[in-house]
Write an enzyme that holds these catalytic residues in place. Structure first.
Site, PDB file in Angstrom:
ATOM      1  N   ASP A  28       0.831  -1.207   0.000  1.00 40.57           N
ATOM      2  CA  ASP A  28       0.000   0.000   0.000  1.00 40.57           C
ATOM      3  C   ASP A  28       0.868   1.262   0.000  1.00 40.57           C
ATOM      4  O   ASP A  28       0.352   2.378  -0.084  1.00 40.57           O
ATOM      5  CB  ASP A  28      -1.023  -0.009   1.138  1.00 40.57           C
ATOM      6  CG  ASP A  28      -0.397  -0.086   2.509  1.00 40.57           C
ATOM      7  OD1 ASP A  28       0.844  -0.135   2.605  1.00 40.57           O
ATOM      8  OD2 ASP A  28      -1.154  -0.092   3.508  1.00 40.57           O
ATOM      9  N   SER A  29       2.211   1.077   0.022  1.00 36.37           N
ATOM     10  CA  SER A  29       3.102   2.222  -0.216  1.00 36.37           C
ATOM     11  C   SER A  29       2.842   2.816  -1.594  1.00 36.37           C
ATOM     12  O   SER A  29       3.257   3.941  -1.865  1.00 36.37           O
ATOM     13  CB  SER A  29       4.572   1.800  -0.099  1.00 36.37           C
ATOM     14  OG  SER A  29       4.855   0.751  -0.998  1.00 36.37           O
ATOM     15  N   ASP A  57      -1.150  -5.969  -0.293  1.00 39.84           N
ATOM     16  CA  ASP A  57      -1.499  -5.379   1.008  1.00 39.84           C
ATOM     17  C   ASP A  57      -3.006  -5.173   1.109  1.00 39.84           C
ATOM     18  O   ASP A  57      -3.632  -4.660   0.162  1.00 39.84           O
ATOM     19  CB  ASP A  57      -0.833  -4.004   1.149  1.00 39.84           C
ATOM     20  CG  ASP A  57       0.457  -4.065   1.937  1.00 39.84           C
ATOM     21  OD1 ASP A  57       0.734  -5.102   2.577  1.00 39.84           O
ATOM     22  OD2 ASP A  57       1.206  -3.070   1.899  1.00 39.84           O
ATOM     23  N   LYS A  81      -1.207  -9.201   2.782  1.00 38.47           N
ATOM     24  CA  LYS A  81      -0.428  -8.788   3.956  1.00 38.47           C
ATOM     25  C   LYS A  81      -1.262  -7.788   4.735  1.00 38.47           C
ATOM     26  O   LYS A  81      -1.942  -6.948   4.146  1.00 38.47           O
ATOM     27  CB  LYS A  81       0.903  -8.164   3.532  1.00 38.47           C
ATOM     28  CG  LYS A  81       1.704  -7.574   4.697  1.00 38.47           C
ATOM     29  CD  LYS A  81       3.134  -7.284   4.321  1.00 38.47           C
ATOM     30  CE  LYS A  81       3.353  -5.984   3.600  1.00 38.47           C
ATOM     31  NZ  LYS A  81       2.901  -4.781   4.349  1.00 38.47           N
ATOM     32  N   GLU A  95       9.561  -4.267  10.100  1.00 39.92           N
ATOM     33  CA  GLU A  95      10.031  -2.997   9.540  1.00 39.92           C
ATOM     34  C   GLU A  95      10.603  -2.079  10.622  1.00 39.92           C
ATOM     35  O   GLU A  95       9.953  -1.830  11.645  1.00 39.92           O
ATOM     36  CB  GLU A  95       8.854  -2.304   8.808  1.00 39.92           C
ATOM     37  CG  GLU A  95       9.254  -0.963   8.195  1.00 39.92           C
ATOM     38  CD  GLU A  95       8.227  -0.414   7.206  1.00 39.92           C
ATOM     39  OE1 GLU A  95       7.218  -1.093   6.925  1.00 39.92           O
ATOM     40  OE2 GLU A  95       8.446   0.711   6.727  1.00 39.92           O
TER      41      GLU A  95
HETATM   42  O1  KIV Z   1       3.588  -1.100   1.540  1.00 43.37           O
HETATM   43  C1  KIV Z   1       4.751  -1.528   1.439  1.00 43.37           C
HETATM   44  O2  KIV Z   1       5.468  -1.272   0.461  1.00 43.37           O
HETATM   45  C2  KIV Z   1       5.274  -2.342   2.525  1.00 43.37           C
HETATM   46  C3  KIV Z   1       6.758  -2.576   2.576  1.00 43.37           C
HETATM   47  C4  KIV Z   1       7.435  -1.410   3.167  1.00 43.37           C
HETATM   48  C5  KIV Z   1       7.088  -3.807   3.317  1.00 43.37           C
HETATM   49  O3  KIV Z   1       4.535  -2.757   3.352  1.00 43.37           O
END
Ligand code: KIV
Length: 269
Positions: free
Chosen positions: A42-43, A86, A116, A185
């Site tokens: 979700d980044s 995510d 995730k 993290e």
């Molecule tokens: O959203 C994302 O990219 C993540 C990574 C930082 C593990 O959760």
């Protein structure tokens, strides 16, 4: 690659490499680079959609980006990296039924094979238990959990003994409730090593030292494309500088007015 395949990496001491992707182009790059896992993190809310945090991205958007990532892969299905998507903010915090519907939709309408989600509060653990029992593989995420930015900030987590013991216990809870892997993290590396040694599922770190079973990175950070580089994820190349210079040179060249010769009409054939 299936979620359960990752445990073989841990058993054989082979580091797991996970990279994020947000569209077909980035997916093609990370597949070609040899990533074992592609995380549609979700980044992408920040990397691709320009938001200040990960909170605004919707389930619909995560689904569209996951579908785009899948379209960017070229290997045969069995040889493709594992796609993990995510679950966005508020898609799993409002109860188990909604979480199953959200995660189920991602698996049903894209080739993601796992989701995730962040945290290990009792409500989240109950959601994980339900998802796993419904046949939806879950990767956990502890330490700096960006969906809790307004509570935790973007600071390193678990820096004192009490919070380290809590995180270790939460990690064990996640394993016992069926997570097939755990992302850790921005936590101290000695804590990450303890978690790695305690759990039998793979622990995949970002800003958690080299003692994990694998590493995950936001690809845009590695490529130097993000405006604000996290301190624990230095860029491999100055992507912004490189691409901006190349584009500017092209723009400047195209701005030069054509020569008189070039503007003469082409002779009749
Ligand atoms: O959203 C994302 O990219 C993540 C990574 C930082 C593990 O959760």
């Amino acid at each position: 690659m299936r979620p359960s395949d990752l445990s073989r990496f841990k058993q054989n001491g082979i580091p797991i490499i996970a990279l994020t992707a947000w569209d077909s182009l980035s997916a093609h790059l990370v597949e070609a680079a040899g990533a074992d896992v592609i995380l549609i993190g979700d980044s992408l809310a920040m990397v691709a959609l320009g938001h200040a945090t990960t909170l605004p991205v919707t389930l619909e958007q995560m689904l569209q980006h996951t579908q785009a990532v899948a379209r960017g892969l070229t290997a045969e299905l069995a040889q493709q990296p594992l796609l993990v998507c995510d679950l966005p903010f508020l898609s799993y915090q409002c109860g188990e039924d909604l979480a199953v519907a959200a995660a189920g939709r991602l698996l049903k309408e894209s080739s993601a094979a796992a989701v995730k989600l962040e945290g290990a509060e009792p409500e989240v653990v109950a959601v994980i238990d339900r998802l796993v029992r419904m046949g939806i593989p879950v990767m956990g995420h502890l330490g700096l959990t960006p969906q809790a930015v307004h509570r935790l900030g973007y600071r390193r987590q678990a820096t004192d003994a009490v919070s380290q013991e809590r995180l270790l216990k939460q990690a064990v809870d996640l394993e016992q409730n069926g997570c097939f892997a755990l992302v850790l993290e921005h936590v101290p590396s000695d804590l990450a090593e303890r978690v790695q040694q305690t759990l039998s599922i793979p622990v995949i770190g970002i800003g958690a030292g080299d003692g994990c079973d694998g590493q995950v990175r936001v690809t845009a950070d590695l490529l130097g494309l993000t405006a604000q580089q996290p301190p624990f994820s230095p860029a491999l190349v100055d992507g912004r500088g490189l691409f901006t210079t190349a584009l500017r040179e092209w723009v400047d060249q195209k701005r030069i007015p054509p020569t008189t010769e070039a503007t003469q009409p082409a002779p009749d054939c």
